[in-house]
Design an enzyme around this catalytic site. Structure first.
Site: not given
Ligand code: PGA
Length: 244
Positions: A71, A140, A142, A147
């Site tokens: 991404d 959340n 994702h 999302e």
């Molecule tokens: P993080 O992000 O490793 O900083 O918790 C994970 C994500 O949002 O996919």
């Protein structure tokens, strides 16, 4: 769509990076020229340090890895510190020595976002689909920037980030204003075509999302539940994330 329980590898917080590095490296090293996508975020930073420390000298393998973006934020100029391509380069690809020619990354400044997303989707298809997808999990639910509400049939595309994701990302850059509103993401269908998926989950703040991912209904409302209909998913999670 047959539902299966993913393999769960439970570890202590202190063993998380070592366990992830061991399992992911074994898979990378077993494929001659693996096509891999790696996440940014806080979760994989220790894993990347381990991979570089323990395997950084195995240049025959790193030189043959083909890496594609998972991404990327939209609208950032080359050199911007927030670019995920730059972040991944600094933490893993540069120190490991993955050649620039083996990195296929989103162009954050592409004029036509639909065309840019299609370019990456087609590139993956032309190169035989992903061998390994390493993913983090959002609070959340994702995966990548798919999302809540993303179709399980979604392909690589430009998306608007949810308010929850933008505020979670603010911790990387110090303020919400610095988090772009749009991003590219590989789609859920694109990721589901990967031969092997590793989902990395660490910390009590991820426990609710991981519980929904493993035990809740399989639904686009929790995008990570798409992993429950994939035949080869390994969830590497510490006890806090597993709520233990
Ligand atoms: P993080 O992000 O490793 O900083 O918790 C994970 C994500 O949002 O996919």
């Amino acid at each position: 769509m047959r539902e299966r329980q993913p393999e769960i590898v439970e570890c202590d917080g202190k063993d998380f990076d070592e366990t992830a590095a061991r399992l992911i490296w074994a898979r990378i090293a077993s494929i001659p020229s693996p096509l891999v996508t790696f996440p940014t975020g806080s979760t994989p930073l220790g894993l990347y340090r381990r991979l570089v420390q323990e395997h950084g000298t195995k240049k025959n393998i790193w030189h043959n890895i083909r890496c594609v973006s998972l991404d990327e934020y939209i609208g950032l100029p080359p050199g911007d510190e927030r670019l995920f391509a730059r972040w991944l380069g600094r933490e893993l690809l540069d120190p490991a020595g993955v050649p620039q020619t083996n990195r296929t990354m989103f162009n954050s400044l592409a004029a036509d976002t639909a065309k840019e997303a299609a370019r990456i989707e087609q590139w993956i298809a032309q190169n035989g689909s992903l061998d390994i997808a390493v993913l983090g999990l959002g609070e959340n639910g994702h995966i990548a920037f798919n999302e809540p509400g993303s179709s399980f049939d979604s392909v690589t595309r430009a998306v608007r980030l949810s308010p929850e994701t933008r505020s979670a990302n603010a911790k990387y850059w110090g303020s919400l204003e610095k988090v772009p509103e749009e991003a590219y993401t590989l789609g859920l269908k694109t990721l589901s075509a990967a031969r092997q998926i590793f989902l990395l989950v660490s910390g009590a703040h991820k426990a609710a999302a991981l519980d929904s991912t493993l035990n809740g209904p399989v639904t686009p409302a929790v995008p990570a539940t798409v992993l429950r209909v994939h035949p080869r998913v390994t969830v590497i999670a510490d006890r806090a994330a597993l709520g233990r």
